[in-house]
Scaffold this active site. Structure first.
Site, mmCIF file in Angstrom:
data_model
loop_
_atom_site.group_PDB
_atom_site.id
_atom_site.type_symbol
_atom_site.label_atom_id
_atom_site.label_comp_id
_atom_site.label_asym_id
_atom_site.label_seq_id
_atom_site.Cartn_x
_atom_site.Cartn_y
_atom_site.Cartn_z
ATOM 1 N N LYS A 56 1.986 -2.911 8.824
ATOM 2 C CA LYS A 56 3.232 -2.167 8.649
ATOM 3 C C LYS A 56 4.405 -3.054 9.052
ATOM 4 C CE LYS A 56 5.543 2.117 10.121
ATOM 5 N NZ LYS A 56 5.426 3.304 10.979
ATOM 6 N N ASP A 74 6.304 14.060 12.051
ATOM 7 C CA ASP A 74 6.422 13.700 10.639
ATOM 8 C C ASP A 74 5.111 14.004 9.920
ATOM 9 O OD1 ASP A 74 7.790 12.847 8.408
ATOM 10 O OD2 ASP A 74 7.323 10.735 8.699
ATOM 11 N N LEU A 79 0.820 -1.214 0.000
ATOM 12 C CA LEU A 79 0.000 0.000 0.000
ATOM 13 C C LEU A 79 0.849 1.257 0.000
ATOM 14 C CD1 LEU A 79 -2.694 -1.047 2.641
ATOM 15 C CD2 LEU A 79 -2.942 -1.027 0.153
ATOM 16 N N GLY A 80 2.047 1.158 0.523
ATOM 17 C CA GLY A 80 2.904 2.336 0.600
ATOM 18 C C GLY A 80 4.229 1.982 1.229
ATOM 19 N N GLY A 97 7.307 3.803 3.671
ATOM 20 C CA GLY A 97 7.704 4.943 4.483
ATOM 21 C C GLY A 97 9.152 4.858 4.899
ATOM 22 N N GLY A 98 9.546 5.779 5.766
ATOM 23 C CA GLY A 98 10.931 5.821 6.194
ATOM 24 C C GLY A 98 11.343 4.644 7.045
ATOM 25 N N PHE A 99 10.371 3.999 7.699
ATOM 26 C CA PHE A 99 10.725 2.920 8.604
ATOM 27 C C PHE A 99 10.148 1.576 8.184
ATOM 28 C CE2 PHE A 99 11.783 6.488 11.168
ATOM 29 C CZ PHE A 99 12.794 6.053 12.000
ATOM 30 N N GLY A 100 9.305 1.534 7.171
ATOM 31 C CA GLY A 100 8.766 0.246 6.782
ATOM 32 C C GLY A 100 7.774 0.327 5.643
ATOM 33 N N THR A 101 7.380 -0.856 5.178
ATOM 34 C CA THR A 101 6.422 -0.991 4.085
ATOM 35 C C THR A 101 5.075 -1.426 4.651
ATOM 36 O OG1 THR A 101 8.225 -1.652 2.630
ATOM 37 C CG2 THR A 101 5.997 -2.120 1.877
#
Length: 702
Positions: free
Chosen positions: A404, A500, A382-383, A385-389
């Site tokens: 996540k 963030d 789905l997306g 990010g800086g720390f995970g998918t």
């Protein structure tokens, strides 16, 4: 001893004996060193190495995002952010690749019009490259065709009365003796190399020069564990990637290592001694098969017993929780008007991993979430990010969730993981994403399970894959701003700073209501201090400049980031876009300059009706003024989130009309308005003429 136990111990003993006699040749690595070290050629380019892969070169020899296709064709193709590029040159020494857009090869009229965008975590534009802008469907503001044939025009007419032309940067060309401004239906930005840009800058630049410039391409700097790869190569190894879990791999003659060939540990050390006789190899293979069967049976039996034991413990724990639900209250500042109580489940970090609940949310097993996401199928992403998918998942009970998956299971990630769980479970708000559960910190991977929000992010709808839908009307955008401000004001009342805030972290449900997500960078904000000193984190383009310079995190850091979000909502532009003029790459700087120079019309998305609808014009101007105040360099000059929320509600309810506010027409009258030359206005008076209006409008109910 029980007969079944005798059989188990016998199988285990036989398995261990057989494993001891497996020759070292069967323990060798899978050939990654030879495969990834072999010369790689794709189409007309040879000598290709890490981080590229494709053709007959396996993906474990490269880095995600560097796959080359069309290796049997005339030129390799590299896909970046869904745009195909022709690879013209690869420089392994400088870590650069020169590419040209496939859709603009030998044509200036592509089927679809896209800006050149990058995956910034692995590719960067070089500073010497310059943007050219291709303008399509252009005519004068009165709808008449452009009267002069400019040298930079090219044949790509949208209709008979429109023209197409290119410019360096984005400014429209000046037409001598003709004062009417030019309007274009759309435009795209494409970088070109310095030499090509210099040729296009001459007054006689033509369509031939434009096509040559596009064909010559531009260079990108790549970042793919560069330092780790250099260290690996110096130790005699070959660079690659472990795919599960995703991490750097150094393939060496004696097996894969995590860093260099001189590492002290390896999962696949070379065995000593090789028996070359066919009989021994055959016996060894047979022994390995038997050993595998025996060990597999033992592992299966052990897991079944463990599942039964955990299920019994889980049932017992849940029963205790239901029978004895003690509660505790979370203190809030005196100004807060809400109270809440939550069950006092095991909450210490030492308990995390031993209980079926952590801070009141369910603790899932890794296998449950693996099954829910179809083994973390890439098609379910789905997306990122800086720390995970984040993955789409369906739990066994039918609930649709977003899972996540954190990138690394190291100490820092565990601390981050526990922090997010603790914060999310303490908070309940209609505009905050709901956390369903998580895995234990002792799990194979750290996973968070959220409610699934089906309608994507605000970024998707503003300038992403959903931007063509046109569903974000002005009313919807203003409501998004209000609900986001409401969520952030709630967090600040709870002594929590999000840290963030960005449009990628603002989710939308099917009714376009906001759910603020991703508290992974949040910190509990102490009541007895004015700021927290900590290393800057966050997303480029949204980070508070004072926080970045002084390492001082306050609630006003969120206010600055929210100011960027407001500008995105009124402009539909990205917070950072290297395709824009160098002075406008950062959207916050661009917005401040446009407002100060009375050119807000150049910033606002014209599809909102800014020039045709007086109500939208007035409200968008006031929102821009509010964003201007949020984006002040000094945090003391910024309003609080509570004040921001009140102003936005006042704009929405049109309460300002009761004060007979007259909005300055900053698009027509360049001589009026205190913003001219101003640096830090203290109130919305910079765009209104009635100075009796205060910065805080009456707070509407709800």
């Amino acid at each position: 001893m029980h007969p079944k136990l005798n059989r188990r111990y016998f199988l285990l003993l036989v398995s261990l004996l057989l494993i001891q006699h497996i020759p070292g040749s069967l323990c060798q690595n899978g050939g990654e060193y030879e495969t990834c070290g072999a010369p790689f050629q794709c189409a007309g380019i040879g000598g290709i190495s890490y981080p590229f892969y494709g053709g007959n070169r396996p993906n474990y020899c490269g880095y995600p995002g560097f796959q080359l296709s069309n290796c049997q064709g005339d030129v390799p193709i590299l896909t970046i952010s869904s745009i195909r590029y022709r690879v013209l040159e690869i420089d392994n020494t400088r870590k650069t690749v020169r590419v040209a857009r496939e859709d603009l090869w030998n044509t200036t009229c592509p089927r679809f019009l896209y800006n050149t965008t990058l995956e910034e975590n692995i590719f960067l534009f070089l500073p010497n490259d310059q943007n050219i802008t291709l303008h399509y469907g252009c005519f004068t503001s009165s709808g008449q065709p452009i009267p002069l044939q400019l040298p930079s025009m090219f044949p790509c007419n949208v209709n008979r009365t429109s023209s197409s032309f290119f410019t360096l940067g984005g400014a429209f060309p000046s037409i001598p003796g003709f004062g009417a401004p030019i309007r274009c239906e759309t435009n795209i930005s494409v970088p070109v190399n310095e030499t090509a840009a210099r040729l296009l800058a001459v007054s006689s630049a033509s369509i031939v020069l434009l096509q040559d410039a596009l064909a010559s391409g531009f260079s990108l700097q790549w970042s793919a564990n560069n330092t780790a790869c250099e260290n690996c190569n110096q130790s005699g190894g070959v660079c690659g990637t472990n795919l599960d879990p995703l991490s750097f791999a150094c393939y060496c003659a004696n097996g894969p290592f995590s860093s260099t060939c001189n590492s002290a540990e390896t999962e696949n050390a070379a065995g000593s001694g090789k028996n070359k006789t066919g009989m021994n190899i055959g016996l060894s293979i047979a022994g390995a098969v038997l050993a595998g069967i025996g060990l597999g049976w033992l592992i299966f039996h052990y897991r079944q017993k463990k599942k039964q034991r955990l299920a019994a413990q889980s049932t017992e724990t849940m029963s205790k929780d239901l029978l004895h639900p003690p509660s505790k209250s979370i203190s809030t500042p005196p100004s807060a008007t809400f109270t809440r109580s939550i069950p006092s489940y095991p909450s210490s970090k030492s308990d995390f991993g031993r209980s079926s609940f952590y801070f009141g949310v369910q603790v899932f097993s890794y296998s449950e979430l693996e099954e829910a996401t179809n083994n973390f199928d890439p098609s379910r992403e789905l997306g990122d990010g800086g720390f995970g998918t984040v993955y789409y998942g369906v739990l066994a009970d039918g609930r649709i969730v977003a899972v996540k998956r954190l990138y690394e299971n190291n100490f820092k990630r565990v601390e981050q993981f526990m922090n997010e769980v603790e914060i999310l479970t303490r908070l309940r708000h209609k505009n905050l994403v709901t956390l369903y559960g998580c895995t234990s910190k002792r799990s194979r991977e750290l996973l968070l399970v959220y409610e699934y929000i089906p309608n994507g992010t605000v970024a998707d709808h503003l300038h992403g894959k959903r931007s063509k839908s046109g569903l974000l009307s002005w009313a919807v955008r203003l409501n998004i701003a209000i609900e986001t401000a409401n969520a952030l004001a709630y967090l600040h009342k709870s002594d929590i700073i999000h840290r963030d805030v960005k449009t990628n972290n603002i989710l939308l449900d099917n009714d376009f209501h906001v759910k603020v997500a991703d508290f992974g960078l949040s910190r509990l904000f102490p009541n007895d201090v004015t700021h927290v000193s900590t290393a800057p984190q966050g997303t480029p383009g949204y980070v508070d400049p004072e926080y970045y310079q002084c390492y001082q995190l306050t609630e006003k850091s969120d206010v600055y980031s929210f100011g960027v979000v407001l500008v995105e909502l009124i402009s539909s532009l990205q917070a950072v876009d290297t395709n824009r003029h160098r002075l406008d790459i950062n959207l916050a700087n661009m917005a401040v300059n446009k407002i100060q120079n009375h050119t807000l019309h150049e910033l606002v998305d014209l599809s909102l009706g800014f020039e045709t609808n007086s109500v939208v014009r007035r409200m968008a101007t006031l929102v821009a003024e509010l964003a201007f105040r949020c984006l002040q360099q000094e945090r003391d000059m910024r309003p609080s989130m509570e004040e921001v929320l009140e102003v936005l509600r006042g704009i929405q309810s049109e309460d300002l009309n009761a004060h007979k506010v007259e909005v300055v027409d900053i698009l027509i009258d360049d001589e009026v308005g205190p913003l001219k030359g101003s640096v830090a206005p203290s109130s919305p008076d910079s765009v209104v003429t009635d100075k009796s209006v205060s910065t805080s409008t009456p707070n509407s109910s709800g």
